[in-house]
Design a protein around this motif. Sequence first.
Motif, PDB file in Angstrom:
ATOM      1  N   ALA A  17       0.868  -1.047  -0.023  1.00 22.06           N
ATOM      2  CA  ALA A  17      -0.069   0.052   0.207  1.00 22.06           C
ATOM      3  C   ALA A  17       1.299   1.525  -0.026  1.00 22.06           C
ATOM      4  N   GLY A  18       2.699   1.477   0.267  1.00 16.40           N
ATOM      5  CA  GLY A  18       2.873   2.264  -0.218  1.00 16.40           C
ATOM      6  C   GLY A  18       2.938   3.003   1.535  1.00 16.40           C
ATOM      7  N   GLU A  19       2.736   2.801   2.538  1.00 13.26           N
ATOM      8  CA  GLU A  19       2.630   2.971   3.869  1.00 13.26           C
ATOM      9  C   GLU A  19       4.105   3.684   4.723  1.00 13.26           C
ATOM     10  N   THR A  20       4.128   4.838   5.407  1.00 13.31           N
ATOM     11  CA  THR A  20       5.359   5.351   5.244  1.00 13.31           C
ATOM     12  C   THR A  20       5.642   4.628   6.534  1.00 13.31           C
ATOM     13  N   PHE A  21       6.271   3.536   6.711  1.00 11.83           N
ATOM     14  CA  PHE A  21       7.180   3.242   8.731  1.00 11.83           C
ATOM     15  C   PHE A  21       8.573   3.197   7.584  1.00 11.83           C
ATOM     16  N   LEU A  22       9.309   3.063   9.665  1.00 11.72           N
ATOM     17  CA  LEU A  22      10.624   1.969   9.770  1.00 11.72           C
ATOM     18  C   LEU A  22      10.376   1.087   9.747  1.00 11.72           C
ATOM     19  N   LEU A  23      11.647   0.554   9.128  1.00  7.30           N
ATOM     20  CA  LEU A  23      11.042  -1.277   9.536  1.00  7.30           C
ATOM     21  C   LEU A  23      12.920  -1.695   9.773  1.00  7.30           C
ATOM     22  N   VAL A  24      13.096  -2.447  10.906  1.00 10.24           N
ATOM     23  CA  VAL A  24      14.398  -1.767  11.826  1.00 10.24           C
ATOM     24  C   VAL A  24      14.955  -3.911  12.275  1.00 10.24           C
ATOM     25  N   ASP A  25      15.950  -3.921  11.425  1.00 11.16           N
ATOM     26  CA  ASP A  25      16.707  -4.952  11.962  1.00 11.16           C
ATOM     27  C   ASP A  25      17.124  -4.984  13.123  1.00 11.16           C
ATOM     28  N   VAL A  26      17.290  -5.833  13.851  1.00 10.92           N
ATOM     29  CA  VAL A  26      17.414  -5.829  15.422  1.00 10.92           C
ATOM     30  C   VAL A  26      18.395  -6.881  15.661  1.00 10.92           C
ATOM     31  N   ARG A  27      19.525  -7.881  14.806  1.00 11.20           N
ATOM     32  CA  ARG A  27      19.380  -8.564  14.560  1.00 11.20           C
ATOM     33  C   ARG A  27      20.950  -8.148  14.206  1.00 11.20           C
ATOM     34  N   GLU A  28      22.388  -9.163  14.698  1.00 12.33           N
ATOM     35  CA  GLU A  28      23.549  -8.370  14.529  1.00 12.33           C
ATOM     36  C   GLU A  28      24.256  -9.040  12.985  1.00 12.33           C
ATOM     37  N   GLN A  29      25.091  -7.919  12.252  1.00 13.29           N
ATOM     38  CA  GLN A  29      26.162  -7.900  11.329  1.00 13.29           C
ATOM     39  C   GLN A  29      25.531  -9.111  10.053  1.00 13.29           C
ATOM     40  N   TRP A  30      26.185 -10.095  11.088  1.00 13.14           N
ATOM     41  CA  TRP A  30      26.720 -11.269  10.439  1.00 13.14           C
ATOM     42  C   TRP A  30      25.082 -11.994   9.789  1.00 13.14           C
ATOM     43  N   GLU A  31      23.801 -11.578  11.060  1.00 12.75           N
ATOM     44  CA  GLU A  31      23.231 -12.497  10.342  1.00 12.75           C
ATOM     45  C   GLU A  31      22.241 -11.766   9.008  1.00 12.75           C
ATOM     46  N   TYR A  32      22.474 -10.107   9.382  1.00 14.66           N
ATOM     47  CA  TYR A  32      21.524  -8.936   7.884  1.00 14.66           C
ATOM     48  C   TYR A  32      22.650  -9.519   6.673  1.00 14.66           C
ATOM     49  N   ASP A  33      23.719 -10.124   7.211  1.00 10.93           N
ATOM     50  CA  ASP A  33      24.675 -10.366   5.957  1.00 10.93           C
ATOM     51  C   ASP A  33      23.836 -11.288   4.512  1.00 10.93           C
ATOM     52  N   LEU A  34      23.629 -12.585   5.541  1.00 12.27           N
ATOM     53  CA  LEU A  34      23.004 -13.360   4.915  1.00 12.27           C
ATOM     54  C   LEU A  34      21.662 -13.401   4.924  1.00 12.27           C
TER      55      LEU A  34
END
Length: 107
Positions: A17-34
Motif C-alpha cells: 500500500a506504500g505506507e510509511t514506516f521504519l523497518l528495523v532489523d535488530v539482529r547482528e551484522q552477520w545475520e543481516y549479511d545472510l
Amino acid sequence: MSELEIAVSELQRRRKAGETFLLVDVREQWEYDLCRIDGARLIPMRTIPANLQLLDGEEDVICYCHHGQRSLDVAAWLRAQGVENAQSLAGGIDRWSVEIDPTVPRY
C-alpha cells in the motif's frame, strides 16, 4: 497476537500500500549479511538504546529479528521509552521467508 506484534501478512499489505514506516532489523551484522527484508535498517538490539533518537519520531517502527523474540523485547522496551508506535514482526524473518518471500534464505 498482541497489539505489540504485527503479522507478516499485515506488514506485506502495508508495504504494498506504500505506507510509511521504519523497518528495523535488530539482529547482528552477520545475520543481516545472510538475509534481510528489503528496505530494513540494521540497528542491532544491543545498540538500540544508543539509537533511541532515530526511532522516536512520527513514523511507525516495526522491528524484526530471526524468530521474533528479540524484536518483541525491543518493541516492548521502545514503548516503555515512549515510542508508542513500536511493533515486532511476529515470527521474524523466518516467518517472512516461509509465508511471504521464499527468496529470503532461512538459517
